[in-house]
Design an enzyme around this catalytic site. Sequence first.
Site, PDB file in Angstrom:
ATOM      1  CG  HIS A   1     -41.665  12.564 -43.131  1.00 10.87           C
ATOM      2  ND1 HIS A   1     -40.884  13.628 -43.523  1.00 10.87           N
ATOM      3  CD2 HIS A   1     -42.439  13.036 -42.125  1.00 10.87           C
ATOM      4  CE1 HIS A   1     -41.143  14.680 -42.776  1.00 10.87           C
ATOM      5  NE2 HIS A   1     -42.109  14.349 -41.919  1.00 10.87           N
TER       6      HIS A   1
ATOM      7  CG  ASP B   1     -46.238  14.492 -40.305  1.00 11.22           C
ATOM      8  OD1 ASP B   1     -45.007  14.350 -40.424  1.00 11.22           O
ATOM      9  OD2 ASP B   1     -46.816  15.547 -40.559  1.00 11.22           O
TER      10      ASP B   1
ATOM     11  CG  HIS C   1     -44.368  16.645 -45.134  1.00 11.85           C
ATOM     12  ND1 HIS C   1     -45.290  15.722 -44.713  1.00 11.85           N
ATOM     13  CD2 HIS C   1     -43.636  16.958 -44.036  1.00 11.85           C
ATOM     14  CE1 HIS C   1     -45.137  15.498 -43.421  1.00 11.85           C
ATOM     15  NE2 HIS C   1     -44.129  16.227 -42.987  1.00 11.85           N
TER      16      HIS C   1
ATOM     17  NE  ARG D   1     -45.240  17.849 -36.533  1.00 15.98           N
ATOM     18  CZ  ARG D   1     -44.757  16.667 -36.883  1.00 15.98           C
ATOM     19  NH1 ARG D   1     -44.154  16.528 -38.054  1.00 15.98           N
ATOM     20  NH2 ARG D   1     -44.841  15.640 -36.081  1.00 15.98           N
TER      21      ARG D   1
HETATM   22  C1  SIN Z   1     -42.338  18.170 -40.657  1.00 15.42           C
HETATM   23  O1  SIN Z   1     -41.839  17.222 -41.244  1.00 15.42           O
HETATM   24  O2  SIN Z   1     -43.387  18.042 -40.041  1.00 15.42           O
HETATM   25  C2  SIN Z   1     -41.672  19.512 -40.679  1.00 15.42           C
HETATM   26  C3  SIN Z   1     -41.709  20.145 -42.012  1.00 15.42           C
HETATM   27  C4  SIN Z   1     -40.978  21.462 -42.026  1.00 15.42           C
HETATM   28  O3  SIN Z   1     -40.407  21.852 -40.999  1.00 15.42           O
HETATM   29  O4  SIN Z   1     -40.966  22.105 -43.059  1.00 15.42           O
END
Ligand code: SIN
Length: 281
Positions: A101, A103, A257, A272
């Site tokens: 995905h 973000d 990612h 995050r």
């Molecule tokens: C995310 O998708 O923002 C998290 C990625 C992760 O936890 O590695």
Amino acid sequence: MTAYERIEVTPMTGALGAEISGLNLNDLDDETFDEIHRAWLEHLVVFFRDQDITPERHLELARRFGDIHLHPFMRGMDDHPEILEIVKEEDDTHTFGSVWHTDQMFNPKPAKATILYAKETPAAGGDTLFANMYLAYETLSDGMKAMLERLKTWNVGGSGAARAAHYRGTAKMAAKVKDPGEAQTETAHPMIRTHPETGRKALYISGHTKSLEGFEAAEAAPILAYLRAHAVQPEFTCRFRWAVGSMAIWDNRCTQHRALDDYAGQRRRMHRITIAGDTPH
Ligand code: SIN
């Protein structure tokens, strides 16, 4: 492109990603940040190791990239609402972010960048994969590029209830789901977007992409299935192995990612921050 003078930049794969060393993120002057920013645009995702930063410093770094984007569905930390704590407990059965995905693509102005900082990591597993969506675009045939240029995708974040159900295997994340209120959680975007800073074109699809405007579901499904698989072939990716104190900064305008779901029985905890983006064109 001039060489870097204040940082060391070590590319990770032929596709994307670079580790940046030779600096302490607590002590960042403008010239060093400019080099980090340049390396970030060049490599799409940059990684740092052995950083010991407070939430305040994490936020200071994030504000150098732009305004903070508050997640419409997920509640941040009590003392730092701009920071989403991503936690997977030993007995959780769901891993947050474990599909490819980019973000908040369901929003009219999806997040531009994400800064993820590792607080607790499993002994093995829990890596994050990244894919280069410039390469995904550039390697398509001219015929396919011409067809996609005209298309719009429909991108869905789901309702608060759908999200809570999606996270039912991870109690701490399910408890963070909030009502998105007025925030738009379904949006059309161009299938091909032009990066506002580099001017390069990227394929713009992700796990949030559910259909194509003006197409029947049965017509859109094979096109999206082809593009999804094409975009994340191993040659277009890199994989980051986390340790406590590692940080990744990725550009959501030209990458996807995916967090790997391969560390059952172990705990992982990350901080995050997402940075506000603009309307994709
Ligand atoms: C995310 O998708 O923002 C998290 C990625 C992760 O936890 O590695």
